[in-house]
Design a protein around this motif. Structure first.
Motif, PDB file in Angstrom:
ATOM      1  N   GLU A 125       0.840  -1.202   0.000  1.00 22.80           N
ATOM      2  CA  GLU A 125       0.000   0.000   0.000  1.00 22.80           C
ATOM      3  C   GLU A 125       0.875   1.252   0.000  1.00 22.80           C
ATOM      4  OE1 GLU A 125      -3.616   1.442   2.838  1.00 22.80           O
ATOM      5  OE2 GLU A 125      -1.613   1.436   3.758  1.00 22.80           O
ATOM      6  N   GLY A 126       1.897   1.247   0.871  1.00 22.28           N
ATOM      7  CA  GLY A 126       2.792   2.400   0.965  1.00 22.28           C
ATOM      8  C   GLY A 126       3.583   2.640  -0.318  1.00 22.28           C
ATOM      9  N   TRP A 127       4.045   1.556  -0.931  1.00 21.20           N
ATOM     10  CA  TRP A 127       4.790   1.714  -2.185  1.00 21.20           C
ATOM     11  C   TRP A 127       3.891   2.349  -3.261  1.00 21.20           C
ATOM     12  CZ3 TRP A 127       7.185  -3.921  -2.218  1.00 21.20           C
ATOM     13  CH2 TRP A 127       8.113  -4.012  -1.153  1.00 21.20           C
ATOM     14  N   GLY A 128       2.624   1.941  -3.269  1.00 19.46           N
ATOM     15  CA  GLY A 128       1.697   2.542  -4.243  1.00 19.46           C
ATOM     16  C   GLY A 128       1.437   4.004  -3.943  1.00 19.46           C
ATOM     17  N   ASN A 129       1.329   4.345  -2.660  1.00 20.60           N
ATOM     18  CA  ASN A 129       1.035   5.732  -2.278  1.00 20.60           C
ATOM     19  C   ASN A 129       2.214   6.665  -2.510  1.00 20.60           C
ATOM     20  OD1 ASN A 129      -1.520   5.015  -1.409  1.00 20.60           O
ATOM     21  ND2 ASN A 129      -0.923   4.811   0.747  1.00 20.60           N
ATOM     22  N   HIS A 130       3.442   6.173  -2.225  1.00 17.56           N
ATOM     23  CA  HIS A 130       4.594   7.071  -2.213  1.00 17.56           C
ATOM     24  C   HIS A 130       5.543   6.890  -3.413  1.00 17.56           C
ATOM     25  CE1 HIS A 130       3.481   8.165   1.880  1.00 17.56           C
ATOM     26  NE2 HIS A 130       3.617   6.916   2.277  1.00 17.56           N
ATOM     27  N   TYR A 131       5.587   5.702  -3.960  1.00 20.67           N
ATOM     28  CA  TYR A 131       6.626   5.406  -4.965  1.00 20.67           C
ATOM     29  C   TYR A 131       6.027   4.682  -6.176  1.00 20.67           C
ATOM     30  CZ  TYR A 131       8.893   5.783  -0.370  1.00 20.67           C
ATOM     31  OH  TYR A 131       9.261   6.189   0.890  1.00 20.67           O
ATOM     32  N   GLU A 132       4.915   5.139  -6.639  1.00 24.07           N
ATOM     33  CA  GLU A 132       4.193   4.435  -7.699  1.00 24.07           C
ATOM     34  C   GLU A 132       5.085   4.217  -8.931  1.00 24.07           C
ATOM     35  OE1 GLU A 132       0.633   6.356  -8.936  1.00 24.07           O
ATOM     36  OE2 GLU A 132      -0.030   4.666 -10.189  1.00 24.07           O
ATOM     37  N   GLY A 133       5.156   2.983  -9.384  1.00 24.90           N
ATOM     38  CA  GLY A 133       5.914   2.650 -10.597  1.00 24.90           C
ATOM     39  C   GLY A 133       7.401   2.469 -10.395  1.00 24.90           C
ATOM     40  N   MET A 134       7.902   2.709  -9.174  1.00 26.89           N
ATOM     41  CA  MET A 134       9.353   2.633  -8.962  1.00 26.89           C
ATOM     42  C   MET A 134       9.797   1.233  -8.570  1.00 26.89           C
ATOM     43  SD  MET A 134      11.730   4.848  -6.284  1.00 26.89           S
ATOM     44  CE  MET A 134      11.829   6.328  -7.297  1.00 26.89           C
ATOM     45  N   ILE A 135       8.948   0.451  -7.861  1.00 25.76           N
ATOM     46  CA  ILE A 135       9.368  -0.813  -7.246  1.00 25.76           C
ATOM     47  C   ILE A 135       8.707  -1.997  -7.957  1.00 25.76           C
ATOM     48  CG2 ILE A 135       9.362  -2.163  -5.116  1.00 25.76           C
ATOM     49  CD1 ILE A 135       9.137   0.587  -3.622  1.00 25.76           C
ATOM     50  N   ASP A 136       9.539  -2.961  -8.360  1.00 25.16           N
ATOM     51  CA  ASP A 136       9.042  -4.198  -8.992  1.00 25.16           C
ATOM     52  C   ASP A 136       9.434  -5.369  -8.090  1.00 25.16           C
ATOM     53  OD1 ASP A 136       8.124  -6.167 -10.659  1.00 25.16           O
ATOM     54  OD2 ASP A 136       9.725  -5.962 -12.137  1.00 25.16           O
ATOM     55  N   TRP A 137       8.468  -5.874  -7.315  1.00 26.90           N
ATOM     56  CA  TRP A 137       8.712  -7.023  -6.428  1.00 26.90           C
ATOM     57  C   TRP A 137       8.389  -8.306  -7.186  1.00 26.90           C
ATOM     58  CZ3 TRP A 137       5.207 -10.641  -4.167  1.00 26.90           C
ATOM     59  CH2 TRP A 137       5.808 -11.496  -3.228  1.00 26.90           C
ATOM     60  N   ILE A 138       9.361  -9.207  -7.278  1.00 27.02           N
ATOM     61  CA  ILE A 138       9.193 -10.470  -8.013  1.00 27.02           C
ATOM     62  C   ILE A 138       9.248 -11.595  -6.997  1.00 27.02           C
ATOM     63  CG2 ILE A 138      10.107 -11.945  -9.841  1.00 27.02           C
ATOM     64  CD1 ILE A 138      11.501  -9.403 -10.954  1.00 27.02           C
ATOM     65  N   GLY A 139       8.114 -12.137  -6.653  1.00 23.17           N
ATOM     66  CA  GLY A 139       8.036 -13.183  -5.646  1.00 23.17           C
ATOM     67  C   GLY A 139       8.260 -14.570  -6.217  1.00 23.17           C
ATOM     68  N   GLU A 140       8.088 -15.548  -5.357  1.00 25.65           N
ATOM     69  CA  GLU A 140       8.337 -16.943  -5.729  1.00 25.65           C
ATOM     70  C   GLU A 140       7.526 -17.361  -6.956  1.00 25.65           C
ATOM     71  OE1 GLU A 140       6.462 -19.887  -3.269  1.00 25.65           O
ATOM     72  OE2 GLU A 140       8.280 -21.105  -3.234  1.00 25.65           O
ATOM     73  N   ASP A 141       6.280 -16.933  -7.038  1.00 24.37           N
ATOM     74  CA  ASP A 141       5.404 -17.358  -8.130  1.00 24.37           C
ATOM     75  C   ASP A 141       5.910 -16.925  -9.496  1.00 24.37           C
ATOM     76  OD1 ASP A 141       3.807 -18.449  -6.220  1.00 24.37           O
ATOM     77  OD2 ASP A 141       2.300 -16.850  -6.247  1.00 24.37           O
ATOM     78  N   PHE A 142       6.748 -15.873  -9.534  1.00 22.25           N
ATOM     79  CA  PHE A 142       7.254 -15.360 -10.807  1.00 22.25           C
ATOM     80  C   PHE A 142       8.758 -15.570 -10.936  1.00 22.25           C
ATOM     81  CE2 PHE A 142       3.264 -13.216 -10.056  1.00 22.25           C
ATOM     82  CZ  PHE A 142       2.631 -13.294 -11.302  1.00 22.25           C
ATOM     83  N   GLY A 143       9.282 -16.539 -10.195  1.00 20.01           N
ATOM     84  CA  GLY A 143      10.697 -16.906 -10.345  1.00 20.01           C
ATOM     85  C   GLY A 143      11.647 -16.129  -9.471  1.00 20.01           C
ATOM     86  N   GLY A 144      11.131 -15.467  -8.429  1.00 20.71           N
ATOM     87  CA  GLY A 144      11.994 -14.656  -7.563  1.00 20.71           C
ATOM     88  C   GLY A 144      13.045 -15.446  -6.812  1.00 20.71           C
ATOM     89  N   GLY A 145      12.834 -16.760  -6.697  1.00 25.84           N
ATOM     90  CA  GLY A 145      13.835 -17.574  -6.005  1.00 25.84           C
ATOM     91  C   GLY A 145      14.850 -18.201  -6.930  1.00 25.84           C
ATOM     92  N   ASN A 146      14.650 -18.066  -8.228  1.00 29.33           N
ATOM     93  CA  ASN A 146      15.568 -18.625  -9.212  1.00 29.33           C
ATOM     94  C   ASN A 146      16.528 -17.525  -9.657  1.00 29.33           C
ATOM     95  OD1 ASN A 146      16.827 -20.181 -11.156  1.00 29.33           O
ATOM     96  ND2 ASN A 146      15.148 -20.026 -12.633  1.00 29.33           N
TER      97      ASN A 146
END
Length: 421
Positions: free
Chosen positions: A232-253
């Motif tokens: 929520e905070g990233w959307g409010n303060h830093y929209e478009g700046m942060i790309d979080w890639i979790g396990e479901d999208f290969g973040g552990g590979n």
């Protein structure tokens, strides 16, 4: 005799020893002797409380290699430009004035039969009770392409001090529109919200100084602490700046190439300007050398933090496997008080109170936008068990978030005074 029950020399730690080289510190058997290894939130607190509450009946020695301790908690606020590095540094002068024998050296071995701790600078220290609070080390090979030899090119900055300063300098030197990458650790690890507060504080800094820069987070986990609040905070303060890639999208590979400054996530290679690699963690090396670890962590009894392997050795904080408490400075401080009370009781016959624990983790997302999560705990026969808890809610008012941040400022002042006197 098992290999890990005798004196061992950790060659890596020995090579790094640079400070004072005292000889032997035990004063015979005139009074009980407690040795504490590690001068952070767990160790400093335990040493201070045992010395203070025993009123000189127990000889307390604290072994800590650094003369100035820089807290890892609040270090993200330094990265964000909210704090200065000097705000995080604390000396051991008040502990020494309070009766703790502070030895600046590396503990490089434990002889459990002789009850001695070997020092890199030479000599050894005898103990009746040994408290280990060494924090974390990193699991070798946890991130393909990264080891400690790459920590200057791709800093972990997950131990307070020079690594934190290095990462801050690299962020400040990023070119306009550059890319900051973080490789987040798998569970369990020090300070579960820590990587995500760091992302927030790096974004806070870049928003003011390099607003077209991007942040990529490769995460091996499907979810993380306070996720809804952070996103929520990233959307409010830093929209478009942060790309979080979790396990479901290969973040552990993930693999990294420090020489080329590239990060490969699920087969896609990205050139980056700064790469913060936070590898998988394990207990600080001295716990392994003492032979009290089971896997990556030291298993302990919840009632007093004594280890399952040796009733006269206690492990506090991040290095312990204790149950439901997160690995945090608050947790270590809370565990240290329970341990100090139990150790003092065992050595002097003083009253031992039932173990109660608590923890709160605050995180700053942007200026005056603080959130928190916390709980209370009790000791059971199996582990430290959570009793109840709380967490900030999405959509809270700006006034409440500001008050939460101010609360964290008060906590920092309080816990560092509780640790160092």
């Amino acid at each position: 005799m098992k290999l890990n029950r005798r004196l061992f020399l950790g060659t890596g730690a020995a090579a790094a020893a640079t400070l004072a080289a005292p000889t032997v510190f035990a004063d015979g058997h005139s009074k009980p002797r407690v040795v504490v290894v590690g001068g952070g939130a767990g160790g400093a607190t335990a040493a201070r409380y045992i010395a203070k509450d025993s009123k000189g009946e127990i000889a307390v020695t604290l072994i800590e290699p650094t003369r100035m301790y820089y807290t890892c908690f609040f270090s993200n606020l330094y990265l964000g430009g909210v704090k200065e590095i000097d705000d995080l540094g604390h000396s051991y002068g008040n502990l020494a004035a309070g009766g703790v024998n502070v030895v600046h050296d590396w503990a490089v071995g434990v002889d459990r039969d002789a009850k001695t701790v070997a020092l890199a600078g030479g000599g050894s220290v005898q103990y009746d009770k040994l408290i280990l609070s060494p924090g974390i080390d990193f699991v070798e090979g946890a991130v393909e392409g990264w080891d400690l030899s790459a920590q200057n090119a791709m800093p972990h900055a997950y131990k307070g001090g020079s690594q934190t300063e290095l990462l801050k300098a690299q962020i400040a030197a990023m070119p306009d529109g550059g890319t900051f990458a973080m490789v987040a650790p798998p569970n369990p690890f020090r300070c579960p919200p820590g990587p995500y507060e760091r992302v927030s504080m790096v974004a806070h800094y870049l928003k003011s100084n390099n607003p077209t820069a991007k942040i990529i987070v490769a995460d091996p986990k499907p979810k993380f602490s306070k996720q809804g609040l952070f996103q929520e905070g990233w959307g409010n303060h830093y929209e478009g700046m942060i790309d979080w890639i979790g396990e479901d999208f290969g973040g552990g590979n993930v693999s990294v190439d420090p020489a080329a400054m590239t990060v490969t996530i699920d087969g896609e290679v990205t050139k980056v300007d700064v790469c913060n690699v936070i590898p998988a963690m394990k207990a600080g090396r001295i716990a392994e050398l003492a032979g009290v670890t089971d896997g990556n962590w030291a298993t302990v009894n919840a009632a007093d933090m004594s280890t399952k392997a040796d009733a006269d050795i206690y492990v506090l904080g991040d290095a312990s496997s204790q149950g439901d408490m997160p690995k945090s400075g608050f947790s270590a401080n809370s565990q240290a008080k329970v341990c100090a009370n139990a150790v003092r009781g065992a050595l002097t016959g003083s009253k031992v109170f039932p173990a109660k624990f608590s923890n709160t983790c605050w995180s700053l997302i942007d200026t005056n936008d603080g959130v928190k999560v916390g709980a209370t705990y009790e000791a059971t026969g199996e582990k430290i068990s959570k009793v109840d808890g709380f967490i900030s809610q999405t959509g809270e008012s700006a006034e409440l978030r500001k008050a939460t941040y101010e609360e964290s400022e008060g906590w920092y002042k309080g816990i560092t005074a509780d640790m160092f006197g």
